[in-house]
Design an enzyme around this catalytic site. Structure first.
Site, PDB file in Angstrom:
ATOM      1  N   HIS A 150       0.849  -1.207  -0.037  1.00  0.00           N
ATOM      2  CA  HIS A 150       0.062   0.044  -0.059  1.00  0.00           C
ATOM      3  C   HIS A 150       0.743   1.268  -0.047  1.00  0.00           C
ATOM      4  O   HIS A 150       0.399   2.197  -0.669  1.00  0.00           O
ATOM      5  CB  HIS A 150      -0.843  -0.157   1.124  1.00  0.00           C
ATOM      6  CG  HIS A 150      -1.889  -1.136   1.192  1.00  0.00           C
ATOM      7  ND1 HIS A 150      -1.914  -2.283   1.756  1.00  0.00           N
ATOM      8  CD2 HIS A 150      -3.102  -1.135   0.099  1.00  0.00           C
ATOM      9  CE1 HIS A 150      -3.005  -3.005   1.323  1.00  0.00           C
ATOM     10  NE2 HIS A 150      -3.697  -2.386   0.426  1.00  0.00           N
ATOM     11  N   GLU A 167     -10.121  -2.380   2.207  1.00  0.00           N
ATOM     12  CA  GLU A 167      -9.577  -2.996   3.340  1.00  0.00           C
ATOM     13  C   GLU A 167      -9.379  -1.613   4.200  1.00  0.00           C
ATOM     14  O   GLU A 167      -9.108  -1.643   5.509  1.00  0.00           O
ATOM     15  CB  GLU A 167      -8.204  -3.601   3.306  1.00  0.00           C
ATOM     16  CG  GLU A 167      -8.464  -4.905   2.310  1.00  0.00           C
ATOM     17  CD  GLU A 167      -7.688  -4.693   1.121  1.00  0.00           C
ATOM     18  OE1 GLU A 167      -8.127  -3.837   0.193  1.00  0.00           O
ATOM     19  OE2 GLU A 167      -6.776  -5.194   0.781  1.00  0.00           O
ATOM     20  N   ASP A 227     -20.582   1.774  -7.898  1.00  0.00           N
ATOM     21  CA  ASP A 227     -19.631   1.319  -8.962  1.00  0.00           C
ATOM     22  C   ASP A 227     -18.677   2.397  -9.592  1.00  0.00           C
ATOM     23  O   ASP A 227     -19.067   3.749  -9.861  1.00  0.00           O
ATOM     24  CB  ASP A 227     -20.598   0.553 -10.142  1.00  0.00           C
ATOM     25  CG  ASP A 227     -19.819   0.177 -11.299  1.00  0.00           C
ATOM     26  OD1 ASP A 227     -18.561   0.329 -11.446  1.00  0.00           O
ATOM     27  OD2 ASP A 227     -20.384  -0.433 -12.128  1.00  0.00           O
ATOM     28  N   ASP A 265      -6.994   0.793  -6.978  1.00  0.00           N
ATOM     29  CA  ASP A 265      -6.379  -0.347  -6.314  1.00  0.00           C
ATOM     30  C   ASP A 265      -7.660  -1.467  -6.262  1.00  0.00           C
ATOM     31  O   ASP A 265      -8.198  -1.690  -5.167  1.00  0.00           O
ATOM     32  CB  ASP A 265      -6.210  -0.164  -5.022  1.00  0.00           C
ATOM     33  CG  ASP A 265      -5.750  -1.026  -3.975  1.00  0.00           C
ATOM     34  OD1 ASP A 265      -5.209  -2.040  -4.708  1.00  0.00           O
ATOM     35  OD2 ASP A 265      -5.668  -0.941  -2.809  1.00  0.00           O
TER      36      ASP A 265
END
Length: 747
Positions: free
Chosen positions: A438, A462, A523, A550
């Site tokens: 990251h 995450e 989306d 990502d």
């Protein structure tokens, strides 16, 4: 008076009757004695009576009588040589219909065994219950698939049907497909969906595939008395099959000389077997099934039944007794592709990285599932593991012991198990690879930009990508667009380290609660296409200085991933959504090698497509770099695309200049907790040139670029004549890095 040479005999009725009686008794005696001899020589007790049959004759239809029969643990069917050993017989689960089978066996005398026992399935109890209650068992909610309708109650009982259901067909027999609500064109799609979604080999759709699952389990530090008890081990095996809703047809056990037990059970679904070493406290077990029920969820049950802790001897402290250690592996066996219509390996999480990188490995000191669930969009699996190649169980246990002076006790954070997140079976990130991945996807672009105020993150459920962006004191707004809200909430519960901003002075403990963070559950393609249709249509203040994509690996062969890397309108909207000095960052999956073909014709096709489309929409310069410490199987590839070539000047800063910028830019952190764990000036300096493998791959295009055959001194003219030649050109970047720097400054 009789004629000469002839005679007659007269017999009374009493004599004839006595002769018949005596002959019958003699024949019966010979047969009975012969039976005794044959059964005794075969190791079967000829005087054994079946207590179940007696109980059934005497039992009433009351539930108490039925429960008493079901709870009876006495041996039924065939017993062993030693009548003192009464092993439990396998039973049919109440109401479950099991096809009748033939049984063939051959036993060999062996001095290495002290006893030998064979037990067969007891069918009488469930048949009696069904007959008395006028009901049959359809399996209940645990047996039925979500799409299967049933008239049964919550416990699975329904009115008795005189016609056997299709589910009663033997497991080798093909059943008629019941997808009657679909059209002929839709049938294959629905069938494939059932196979891919509900299980890797589910027979509920009428298919029986030449495939199965294999669960291998090794346990040490187990109680020796348990490991040498044929009765206790057999009971554990039966409990395992019953509680996991498998059908044990028969099993065969040997007590070994001088010590140990080996058992093998024949399942309707395949087999279960184990062997024990009581003196060493070890048992090895394997379970193979060809049914649709998943085996990994059985691990807690196996641990409960077979991981029996050793009993302390006299004078021994129970705290000194080690807990049983369990190693296990799960493997898919057989063939699915080509036998199951529409089966796609990448749609089965167990056939992806989750299967071969975690479940399939038997050498992990610890392997514990923290979460396995399915959201509206994808399967989510989180595992906690200890890989002895990096961190061993002994060091981890020492870190928990708080031993004075022990390094492990003083630094427990260095020895905790690793956590791994999988989406649809594909590894996304790990606890120990979190920072390298990251930090590498966020900070190179962020520090290249002079003053990044608005950042967009596509995906990153995450929260770790958001965490890294919020470390910059220039950031006023960080917008994260994630389609799957459940992934975010599950990560906040099980992967709290990923979204931990408690280290940052002025931020919230949870990065999602930082006032600069905005999380949108939608989306991302539609968000950008509708928000940034043209470069001029949007107010400049709404644009982003940095966009970090990502999201899904471009190598994943699913429609949504392909759309992310090939949708013209979406890619153009990314360009439109950036400020004039904006930077786009995209993770491109695993790195290629010097043996790979050109991206355009290999497995990295999507990578080649997006590079071409980024150039088409107007990005002036693109650069690829890799990070080797993300804890993926390969170095990970990241692409940065500059809307204005001038922005790339800062990309080629020296290591010292980057370190100075880090000190000026990052938020203050709490004492003893550094802001960055992987990225610094030296790391960025290593990112400045693409790996050699990308130059080789670039030069393997069908039409070889002319610069691949040029001498270094000839590049000057090429760069001067056509600035677009360096939009993406690893040849130029690697061979004439100083010229690229000069061109960026001159433009």
């Amino acid at each position: 008076m009789t004629k000469p040479g002839k005679f007659s005999i007269q017999l009374s009725g009493t004599f004839i009757l006595l002769s018949i009686v005596i002959s019958t008794l003699l024949a019966f005696s010979v047969g009975w004695i012969s039976r005794l001899v044959l059964l005794t020589s075969a190791g079967i007790n000829p005087f054994h009576t079946d207590s179940t049959a007696v109980a059934l004759r005497e039992a009433s239809s009351s539930s108490s009588a039925i429960d008493a029969i079901l709870d009876d643990g006495s041996s039924r069917g065939m017993s062993g040589k030693d009548v003192i050993k009464q092993l439990p017989a396998p039973k049919v689960l109440a109401g479950k219909q099991v096809p009748y089978t033939t049984y063939t066996s051959k036993s060999f005398p062996n001095e290495g065994t002290s006893t030998s026992n064979t037990l067969h399935i007891d069918r009488t109890v469930p048949l009696y219950i069904s007959a008395q209650s006028k009901k049959e068992f359809d399996g209940g909610p645990d047996f039925r698939s979500d799409t299967k309708k049933s008239t049964g109650d919550d416990k699975g009982w329904k009115p008795l049907n005189v016609d056997p259901p299709c589910d009663a067909c033997s497991r080798g027999k093909e059943k008629k497909n019941e997808l009657s609500t679909t059209t002929e064109g839709e049938e294959d799609s629905a069938e494939a969906s059932s196979i891919n979604e509900d299980g890797h080999n589910d027979d509920s759709d009428g298919l029986h595939l030449p495939a199965g699952q294999h669960l291998l389990v090794d346990i040490k530090d187990v109680d020796s008395e348990f490991l040498n008890s044929e009765e206790r081990l057999a009971s554990a095996m039966i409990d395992l099959t019953n509680e996991s809703k498998l059908t044990l047809l028969s099993y065969h056990c040997h007590s070994l000389v001088p010590i140990g037990v080996s058992c093998a059970g024949v399942l309707l679904e395949s087999h279960v077997a184990f062997h024990t070493w009581p003196l060493e406290g070890v048992i090895t077990l394997d379970l193979f099934t060809c049914g649709g029920g998943k085996l990994v969820p059985l691990m807690p049950l196996i641990e409960r039944l077979f991981s029996v802790k050793q009993t302390p001897s006299e004078g021994e402290n129970e705290e000194d007794i080690p807990e049983p250690t369990l190693l296990w592996a799960h493997k898919l066996r057989g063939f699915r592709e080509g036998f199951a219509p529409g089966y796609v390996r990448t749609s089965n999480p167990l056939d992806e990285g989750l299967g071969w990188s975690v479940l399939g490995r038997l050498d992990f000191d610890m392997k514990r599932p923290l979460l396995s669930t399915k959201t509206a969009f994808q399967h989510v699996d989180i595992y906690e593991v200890l890989d002895p190649d990096h961190r061993d169980l002994e060091s981890y246990q020492m870190s928990l012991s708080y031993t004075d002076g022990a390094y492990e006790s003083m630094h427990p954070e260095l020895f905790i198990p690793n956590k791994i997140l999988f989406l649809d079976g594909v590894q996304q990130s790990t606890l120990y690879g979190d920072a390298p991945y990251h930090e590498s996807i966020v900070h190179p672009a962020m520090f290249t930009h002079e003053n990044p105020k608005r950042v967009a993150i596509i995906g990153g459920g995450e929260g770790a990508t958001l965490r890294e962006a919020l470390k910059h004191n220039t950031v006023e707004k960080a917008v994260m667009i994630e389609i799957d809200e459940d992934v975010v909430q599950l990560s906040r519960e099980y992967l709290k380290e990923w979204s931990d901003c408690s280290n940052l002075v002025g931020s919230a403990n949870d990065c999602f609660e930082d006032p600069r963070a905005e999380v949108r559950y939608e989306d991302a393609t539609q968000y950008f296409i509708s928000g940034f249709p043209t470069d001029e249509a949007v107010n400049g203040s709404d644009k982003f200085d940095v966009i970090v994509m990502d999201s899904l690996d471009p190598n994943v062969k699913i429609s949504y991933a392909v759309d992310l890397y090939s949708n013209d309108a979406y890619i153009e909207s990314l360009y439109n959504g950036l400020t004039e000095s904006g930077i786009l960052v995209i993770q491109l999956g695993e790195s290629n090698t010097d043996d790979d073909p050109a991206d355009e014709v290999g497995k990295f096709e999507n990578r080649a497509i997006i590079k071409d489309k980024l150039k088409e929409v107007g990005f002036k310069s693109m650069h690829i770099y890799t990070e080797e410490h993300c804890e993926f199987q390969w170095p990970w590839t990241i692409l940065v695309a500059f809307k204005d070539a001038n922005t790339k000047q800062n990309w080629h800063r020296s290591a010292a200049e980057t370190d100075l910028e880090i000190r000026k830019r990052l938020l203050t952190t709490k004492p003893g907790r550094p802001a960055l764990r992987n990225y610094d000036g030296a790391t960025h300096y290593n990112y400045q040139l693409p790996p050699k493998s990308f130059e080789i791959s670039y030069c393997r295009q069908e039409e070889t670029p002319e610069e691949c055959a040029m001498l270094t001194t000839e590049f000057v003219g090429v760069v001067e004549e056509d600035d677009s030649s360096i939009a993406y050109n690893p040849v130029v970047e690697r061979r004439l890095n100083h010229i690229v720097k000069a061109e960026n400054k001159a433009v």
